[in-house]
Design an enzyme around this catalytic site. Structure first.
Site, PDB file in Angstrom:
ATOM      1  CD  GLU A 191       3.396 -42.579 -27.564  1.00 16.20           C
ATOM      2  OE1 GLU A 191       3.400 -41.346 -27.678  1.00 16.20           O
ATOM      3  OE2 GLU A 191       2.446 -43.199 -27.051  1.00 16.20           O
TER       4      GLU A 191
ATOM      5  CG  ASP B 143       0.451 -41.018 -34.857  1.00 17.01           C
ATOM      6  OD1 ASP B 143      -0.770 -41.171 -34.688  1.00 17.01           O
ATOM      7  OD2 ASP B 143       1.177 -40.372 -34.081  1.00 17.01           O
TER       8      ASP B 143
HETATM    9  C1  6LW Z   1      -0.389 -42.782 -31.366  1.00 17.84           C
HETATM   10  C2  6LW Z   1       0.635 -42.708 -30.291  1.00 17.84           C
HETATM   11  C3  6LW Z   1       0.275 -41.444 -29.682  1.00 17.84           C
HETATM   12  O1  6LW Z   1      -0.748 -44.073 -31.688  1.00 17.84           O
HETATM   13  O2  6LW Z   1      -0.998 -41.094 -29.915  1.00 17.84           O
HETATM   14  O3  6LW Z   1       0.533 -39.756 -28.271  1.00 17.84           O
HETATM   15  C4  6LW Z   1      -1.564 -42.074 -30.730  1.00 17.84           C
HETATM   16  N1  6LW Z   1       1.011 -40.736 -28.964  1.00 17.84           N
HETATM   17  O4  6LW Z   1       1.931 -42.781 -30.748  1.00 17.84           O
HETATM   18  C5  6LW Z   1      -2.478 -41.416 -31.686  1.00 17.84           C
HETATM   19  O5  6LW Z   1      -1.815 -40.435 -32.400  1.00 17.84           O
END
Ligand code: 6LW
Length: 516
Positions: A188, A15
């Protein structure tokens, strides 16, 4: 010409978020249950990155003292404005959505302010917050509406946005829905960019596994409406044989040559079907081109690992190296105050690597092929050398109490291999090697012929010890059992010394690795 090394950051650094300040770049990544939390790397040439510090060192800063595995410090966004670094983040199953500031990215950072919802009742409810300002200084938090608490736990409301009052850390309105991608699961990691008067909203979608990708939309205002790009996803390795998979969750930045780049996460799967990634989600970089139609394109991620490296730590400086991590506890709760320059003392409290608060000091495995050794004295205690993903997936070599043993704990399965040992000082070894490769010439190996080898795996983990100059190989474990896919983990391999009872003293840590 800038050389793009990939990985940019070896070992689990997922991330990633990046900001350019003058001729320096600062990169923040998530850290989950580990402390110190939120590592900050700096580069002065966009090629070499140095770990300069962390945002927080104490569990209470993030509320992670008892956070469950997979929870903790999730995806950050780092930005810089009027001489101040701003970092926003969500601590999942912890304190919630937080805003940190600092004038120096190496720290000290503020203690973190909760970003409260408009009714002031609690944290803005969502993950992967982005922070951006428009021309009149209005601050926007754009985030992924994954509900992590309350009756709607697990519901996903898409990409949301609130204007916030950063003085009082409160949202100035109820969340508004924005463009949420092209229909992939888990929209996200949103980031807003104003480029040439146009606002771009870039997100990840498809989930952080093999389906991961990056999509973009644009509009005339940070609040939208947003028009989706014709060629989404801009980058994704899904259903390709590329060596770097799961590519997604990116952030855009201008590089030293004025060109644009995308810093993003990915994994380096190995094994016959390349289904298993031993060391977890790492940070990568790839070029971005702006096309005549005002849309960007993002190149596929090319593997270009730096040549391997060798790390030696004899604990002879007054500060522990930044890379050393502890689990849900601050360092001072793990490293015994009787430690001196040249000897790291760990005092066992009965907890083991099965427990959420082990007396363990670890660092990320950075290379796919890696040989590591600690010199340890267990005369007054029981302790060892462990490699973990979490409490349910770990392997270790442990000594003291009359024996030296290897142990594998794999999702409830547990096996031990031991030989008598009544000494004090010995070396303990954890080697992650390609199948068929042995840590030492076979004729030097003492102990049973310990296994057929695992031809189709990505790596084999060899657990051994050197006692009075004699190398003893105790066990081999198929590396697929300690992979991010097998453990369904957000983190990666972390390895280092631990204590169970009494005190153990470590005088040397050495690791040598490469990514051939
Ligand atoms: C992160 C999100 C994600 O905040 O997992 O799977 C979380 N996607 O973008 C932790 O890496």
């Amino acid at each position: 010409m800038t050389t793009l090394y990939n990985p940019v950051l070896n070992g689990f650094h997922p991330d990633p978020s990046v900001v350019r300040v003058g001729d320096e770049w600062f990169l923040a990544t998530s850290s989950f249950e580990y402390l110190p939390g939120i590592p900050i790397h700096r580069s002065r040439d966009f090629e070499n990155w140095e770990l300069i510090g962390h945002v927080g060192t104490r569990p209470e800063t993030f509320g992670i003292a008892d956070v469950p595995t997979a929870g903790g410090v999730w995806a950050p966004t780092i930005r810089h404005r009027d001489g101040v670094f701003h970092l926003v983040i969500t601590v999942a199953m912890g304190r919630g959505m937080l805003h940190f500031t600092a004038t120096d990215a190496a720290g000290p950072w503020s203690d973190g302010d909760l970003i409260r919802s408009a009714d002031g009742a609690g944290s803005v409810n969502g993950i992967d917050p982005d922070i951006a300002w428009d021309a009149d200084g209005t601050a926007y938090i754009t985030y992924s509406g994954l509900i992590l608490s309350g009756p709607d736990l697990g519901t996903h409301l898409g990409i949301l946005q609130v204007k916030v009052d950063l003085e009082n850390h409160i949202a100035l309105e109820e969340p508004r829905s924005l463009w949420s991608g092209t229909g992939g699961q888990f929209p996200e990691a949103p980031h807003l960019y104003e480029v040439g008067g146009t606002w771009y909203l870039m997100i990840a979608e498809g989930g952080t596994e093999r389906g991961h990708g990056i999509s973009i939309a644009r509009g005339d205002s940070p609040e939208g409406p947003f028009e989706t790009a014709p060629q989404n996803p801009l980058v994704s390795a899904r259903s390709t044989i590329r060596p770097v998979q799961n590519t997604g969750h990116g952030d855009l930045v201008v590089g030293p040559d004025g060109g644009w780049y995308c810093i993003l996460l990915g994994v380096r799967p190995r094994s016959m079907t390349r289904a298993f990634s031993a060391i977890g989600r790492e940070t990568f970089v790839t070029p971005v081109q702006w096309q005549g139609d005002g849309w960007p394109t993002i190149d596929p991620v090319l593997l270009n690992p730096r040549s391997g490296n060798r790390v030696v730590d004899e604990f002879d400086s007054d500060q522990l190296d930044h890379e050393w991590l502890t689990i849900r506890q601050a360092r001072e709760e793990v490293v015994d105050p009787t430690s001196t320059q040249g000897s790291l003392v760990l005092r066992g409290d009965g907890s083991t690597m099965d427990d959420p608060h082990p007396v363990f000091l670890g660092r990320r495995q950075e290379h796919l092929t890696n040989s590591a050794t600690i010199a340890i004295d267990v005369f007054t205690g029981v302790g060892g050398f462990a490699l973990r993903y979490d409490e349910r997936f770990h392997v270790e070599v442990e000594a003291g109490g009359g024996s030296v043993l290897a142990r594998a704990v794999i999702g409830g399965l547990r096996q031990e291999w031991s030989v008598p040992f009544d000494g004090g000082r010995l070396d303990l070894h954890i080697d992650s090697l390609p199948p068929g490769r042995s840590p030492v010439p076979t004729e030097q190996l003492l102990g049973d012929d310990i296994g057929p080898g695992f031809p189709s795996t990505g790596d084999v983990i060899h657990l051994g010890a050197t006692i009075d100059g004699e190398r003893v190989q105790l066990a081999e474990v198929d590396g697929r059992f300690l992979s991010s896919e097998m453990t369904e983990s957000f983190t990666g391999r972390v390895y280092g010394p631990y204590a169970v009872s009494g005190t153990v003293t470590v005088t040397r840590f050495q690791a040598e690795g490469d990514d051939e």
